[in-house]
Design an enzyme around this catalytic site. Structure first.
Site, short mmCIF file in Angstrom:
data_model
loop_
_atom_site.label_atom_id
_atom_site.label_comp_id
_atom_site.label_asym_id
_atom_site.label_seq_id
_atom_site.Cartn_x
_atom_site.Cartn_y
_atom_site.Cartn_z
N MET A 1 0.85 -1.20 0.00
CA MET A 1 0.00 0.00 0.00
C MET A 1 0.89 1.25 0.00
SD MET A 1 -3.47 -0.88 1.98
CE MET A 1 -2.89 -0.60 3.64
N GLY A 2 2.15 1.09 -0.35
CA GLY A 2 3.03 2.25 -0.47
C GLY A 2 3.56 2.75 0.86
N GLY B 1 10.80 -2.92 5.68
CA GLY B 1 10.02 -4.17 5.66
C GLY B 1 9.64 -4.52 4.23
N HIS B 2 9.06 -3.53 3.54
CA HIS B 2 8.72 -3.74 2.12
C HIS B 2 9.99 -4.05 1.32
CE1 HIS B 2 5.53 -0.72 3.41
NE2 HIS B 2 4.79 -1.73 3.00
N LYS C 1 8.41 -2.54 11.86
CA LYS C 1 8.29 -1.42 10.91
C LYS C 1 6.91 -1.45 10.29
CE LYS C 1 13.10 -0.74 9.83
NZ LYS C 1 13.55 0.64 9.84
N SER D 1 4.11 1.36 7.94
CA SER D 1 3.85 2.68 7.36
C SER D 1 3.11 3.56 8.36
CB SER D 1 3.00 2.54 6.09
OG SER D 1 3.61 1.63 5.19
P1 AMP Z 1 1.43 -2.92 3.50
O1 AMP Z 1 1.98 -1.88 2.58
O2 AMP Z 1 1.45 -2.53 4.94
O3 AMP Z 1 0.10 -3.45 3.02
O4 AMP Z 1 2.44 -4.14 3.41
C1 AMP Z 1 2.78 -4.74 2.19
C2 AMP Z 1 3.53 -6.01 2.44
O5 AMP Z 1 4.71 -5.72 3.18
C3 AMP Z 1 2.73 -7.01 3.27
O6 AMP Z 1 2.96 -8.32 2.79
C4 AMP Z 1 3.29 -6.83 4.65
O7 AMP Z 1 3.19 -7.97 5.46
C5 AMP Z 1 4.75 -6.52 4.34
N1 AMP Z 1 5.35 -5.80 5.48
C6 AMP Z 1 4.91 -4.66 6.06
N2 AMP Z 1 5.68 -4.33 7.12
C7 AMP Z 1 6.62 -5.30 7.21
C8 AMP Z 1 7.71 -5.55 8.10
N3 AMP Z 1 7.97 -4.74 9.12
N4 AMP Z 1 8.47 -6.65 7.89
C9 AMP Z 1 8.20 -7.49 6.86
N5 AMP Z 1 7.20 -7.32 5.99
C10 AMP Z 1 6.41 -6.25 6.16
#
Ligand code: AMP
Length: 280
Positions: free
Chosen positions: A30-31, A36-37, A184, A186
């Protein structure tokens, strides 16, 4: 690196790549990208000929009183990170590019979506499955990369792919944390300075639960209560849930006999934070 907004354009490019025998890795996000991303992107880069990152704040996975409007966004920062990591395509549609007005199809994964985050976010996983399905179909990816940070999401996607024989491999990636242990996210940027200082106590509480398990405790209720007590030492925090369920069927248990997911969601000020530990 190219930026694509139009979904047919993405699908045509993916089809061309597939025709050339190239493998494709997809990283749905989701940007507001962070390390992590980035860890997912790096892994996808190593394992595939082509890497697609989707950067889309998907409205269908937000409930009416959730933070869709305030979700942080910075496409220039995201592009720079993707460029640095050798991403081939960022897919960055507007909601109107992604969904026809009369979209009426989704996928519902039952059971696994009922507990944990599903309790307070009853429509969330339907939205996630809908958008992830579309992204799989548009990217024609061989592999999809998902973080264990959203452990329930990872389990739900794996189940959906298995149940519907989707031709994609799901790769789960470990949680990346700040130096003080905070996972971590967003959403961390929306914490005040004071909230940010105490936020690492969420992981500390989970680790306390894990230490009890390591010391031989097998009763779910005992570990859950201990974790809740630790979190409740902080009056600024409100527990949404603390749960221990079997990994990765997410079924409720009373006694730990195999791998389990210890997961929690905590409200801190205006932000809802999730974290978890998988205890093998
Ligand atoms: P999001 O942008 O929050 O929807 O996350 C996109 C992808 O990144 C999802 O598969 C999350 O699980 C992964 N993600 C987000 N934060 C982390 C993190 N701290 N460590 C590992 N993967 C992450």
């Amino acid at each position: 690196m190219i930026v694509i907004k139009n979904r047919k354009e993405l699908q045509n490019l993916s089809r061309k790549w597939r025709g050339e025998g190239l493998s494709i890795g997809l990283v749905p996000t989701m940007g507001y990208l962070h390390e992590g991303h980035e860890s997912l992107i790096k892994r996808a880069r190593v394992e595939n000929d082509r890497v697609i990152v989707s950067d889309f704040v998907n409205p269908t996975q937000f409930g009416p009183n959730e933070d869709l409007a305030t979700y942080p966004r910075d496409f220039d920062m995201d592009s720079a990170m993707c460029e640095r990591n050798g991403v081939d395509v960022i897919f960055h549609p507007e909601p109107s590019d992604m969904y026809d007005d009369d979209t009426s199809t989704g996928v519902h994964v039952s059971g696994l979506t009922a507990g944990l985050c599903g309790k307070s976010r009853p429509t969330h996983f339907d939205g996630v499955c809908q958008v992830v399905n579309k992204l799989f179909n548009l990217s024609l990816a061989d592999r999809g990369y998902f973080g264990q940070k959203d452990a329930q999401q990872l389990a739900v996607i794996r189940r959906m792919v298995r149940d519907l024989d989707m031709p994609i491999e799901i790769v789960g990636c470990p949680i990346i944390r700040e130096e003080d242990g905070l996972a971590k996210s967003s959403r961390n940027v929306r914490l005040t300075e004071a909230e940010r200082t105490i936020a690492p106590r969420i992981q500390m509480a989970l680790k306390h639960g894990e230490s009890l398990r390591k010391a031989g405790e097998t009763k779910v209720s005992v570990i859950k209560e201990a974790v809740c007590a630790k979190i409740n030492e902080n009056p600024e925090m409100t527990i949404d849930y603390v749960e221990i369920v079997s990994w990765d069927s997410l079924t409720e248990i009373e006694e730990i006999t195999g791998p389990v997911l210890l997961a929690c969601a905590v409200r801190l000020g205006a932000v809802r934070l999730i974290d978890n530990i998988i205890m093998e």
